[in-house]
Design an enzyme around this catalytic site. Structure first.
Site, PDB file in Angstrom:
ATOM      1  N   ASP A 166       1.330   6.688   2.561  1.00 28.61           N
ATOM      2  CA  ASP A 166       1.760   5.455   1.898  1.00 28.61           C
ATOM      3  C   ASP A 166       0.811   5.126   0.739  1.00 28.61           C
ATOM      4  OD1 ASP A 166      -0.337   4.639   3.475  1.00 28.61           O
ATOM      5  OD2 ASP A 166       0.702   2.976   4.437  1.00 28.61           O
ATOM      6  N   SER A 167      -0.205   5.975   0.544  1.00 27.50           N
ATOM      7  CA  SER A 167      -1.020   5.886  -0.679  1.00 27.50           C
ATOM      8  C   SER A 167      -0.137   6.062  -1.914  1.00 27.50           C
ATOM      9  CB  SER A 167      -2.132   6.946  -0.660  1.00 27.50           C
ATOM     10  OG  SER A 167      -1.623   8.218  -0.321  1.00 27.50           O
TER      11      SER A 167
ATOM     12  N   ASP B 162       3.875   8.716   6.574  1.00 29.68           N
ATOM     13  CA  ASP B 162       3.316   7.445   7.010  1.00 29.68           C
ATOM     14  C   ASP B 162       4.420   6.452   7.347  1.00 29.68           C
ATOM     15  OD1 ASP B 162       0.555   7.274   7.222  1.00 29.68           O
ATOM     16  OD2 ASP B 162       0.295   7.219   5.045  1.00 29.68           O
TER      17      ASP B 162
ATOM     18  N   GLU C 249      -0.939   3.742  11.758  1.00 25.60           N
ATOM     19  CA  GLU C 249      -2.324   3.267  11.696  1.00 25.60           C
ATOM     20  C   GLU C 249      -2.649   2.390  12.900  1.00 25.60           C
ATOM     21  OE1 GLU C 249      -3.229   1.300   8.019  1.00 25.60           O
ATOM     22  OE2 GLU C 249      -2.677   3.039   6.807  1.00 25.60           O
TER      23      GLU C 249
ATOM     24  N   GLU D  60     -10.665   7.852   9.095  1.00 31.65           N
ATOM     25  CA  GLU D  60     -10.927   7.518   7.690  1.00 31.65           C
ATOM     26  C   GLU D  60     -12.160   6.622   7.576  1.00 31.65           C
ATOM     27  OE1 GLU D  60      -7.530   6.168   5.475  1.00 31.65           O
ATOM     28  OE2 GLU D  60      -8.720   5.653   3.719  1.00 31.65           O
TER      29      GLU D  60
HETATM   30  O1  KIV Z   1      -1.791   7.278   2.747  1.00 33.12           O
HETATM   31  C1  KIV Z   1      -2.575   8.233   2.768  1.00 33.12           C
HETATM   32  O2  KIV Z   1      -2.703   9.007   1.813  1.00 33.12           O
HETATM   33  C2  KIV Z   1      -3.366   8.424   3.980  1.00 33.12           C
HETATM   34  C3  KIV Z   1      -4.498   9.391   3.928  1.00 33.12           C
HETATM   35  C4  KIV Z   1      -5.545   8.913   3.029  1.00 33.12           C
HETATM   36  C5  KIV Z   1      -5.005   9.730   5.278  1.00 33.12           C
HETATM   37  O3  KIV Z   1      -3.115   7.800   4.961  1.00 33.12           O
END
Ligand code: KIV
Length: 278
Positions: free
Chosen positions: A45-46, A84, A116, A183
């Site tokens: 979700d980044s 995610d 998460e 993380e």
């Molecule tokens: O959203 C993401 O890219 C992540 C990674 C940084 C683990 O959750």
């Protein structure tokens, strides 16, 4: 070769095989990642930050995740695609969590989902696993809780926080998660957690002792030059290469140097003459 499976990822730890993981959010990058032989590609979700320009992952929606997951699945043949579950797609209830995990698999084509946190999330992990969807856990700095943490900082430094992280990791393993992202966790703590679990840990800013590592693809390719997180390494400075190429293209268009006959198409001479003659 068939697609990687969550079951095989689990066995990599027992075999002492380290697990490289990288994010991808679209078809083109997913193809490159797949060809490079990564066993897992994460649709993080980044994408809220690196693709959509938000300042956190909070505004990312289920529709965003489904669309980007589909693109990544379309671009991969071998990698396990993990997606995610975005903010508020699993927090409200186990039913909501199950329904949305199902969407990511059914509509998006993901083979696994990532959630998460622990606490109330553990039961949701259990329910999703029971429904036949492999789950990757995520502890330490969990960006969807950034407002609670008050910033993106290292977690588990105090004794009680370190003990809590260890307990949470065990709870997620017991609930059936096949792997766990750690993380922004101190390296020695990540080592303890890694040694105490049978499932692989995948670190980001969690030191060298995790069973695998995950990075945001934009970070390792150097697509941003204004901010480089401490936990990343730039294997390329792609933003500079792209800026050079774009600058040259724009200049050649301005100068009339692009395109030439090499990049153009001809036509029948007689027809052309007819047209010219009116
Ligand atoms: O959203 C993401 O890219 C992540 C990674 C940084 C683990 O959750």
């Amino acid at each position: 070769m068939h697609r990687m499976t969550a079951r095989r990822i689990r066995t990599m730890k027992a075999k002492g095989q380290r697990i490289p993981v990288v994010t991808a959010y679209d078809y083109t990058m997913a193809r490159l990642v797949d060809r490079a032989g990564f066993p897992i590609v994460l649709v993080g979700d980044s994408l809220g930050m690196v693709c959509l320009g938000y300042d956190s992952t909070i505004p990312v929606t289920m529709d965003d995740m489904v669309r980007h997951t589909r693109a990544v699945v379309n671009g991969t043949e071998h990698a396990l695609v993990v997606t995610d579950m975005p903010f508020m797609s699993f927090q409200p209830s186990a039913e909501e969590a199950l329904k949305n995990a199902g969407r990511l698999v059914q509509e998006g084509g993901a083979q696994s989902v990532k959630l998460e946190g622990a606490g109330p999330t553990v039961e949701k992990v259990r329910r999703i696993v029971e429904a036949g969807i492999p789950v990757m856990g995520h502890l330490g700095l969990t960006p969807q809780s950034v407002h609670q943490f008050g910033g993106y900082r290292v977690q588990g430094k105090a004794r009680k926080d370190a003990l809590r992280l260890l307990e949470d990791a065990r709870a997620l393993e017991d609930a059936g998660a096949y792997s766990l992202v750690l993380e922004l966790v101190p390296a020695p703590l990540a080592r303890v957690i890694t040694n105490k679990l049978t499932i692989p840990t995948i670190g980001i800013g969690a030191g060298p002792h995790c069973d695998g590592q995950v990075q945001v693809v934009h970070d390792i390719l150097g697509l941003y030059d204004d901010f480089v997180p401490k936990h990343t390494r730039q294997y390329l400075r792609l933003s500079e290469t792209i800026a050079l190429a774009l600058g040259r293209y724009a200049q050649e268009v301005r100068d009339g140097a692009f395109p030439t006959s090499n990049e153009s198409f001809g036509m029948d001479e007689a027809l052309l003459q007819d047209l010219l003659d009116g």
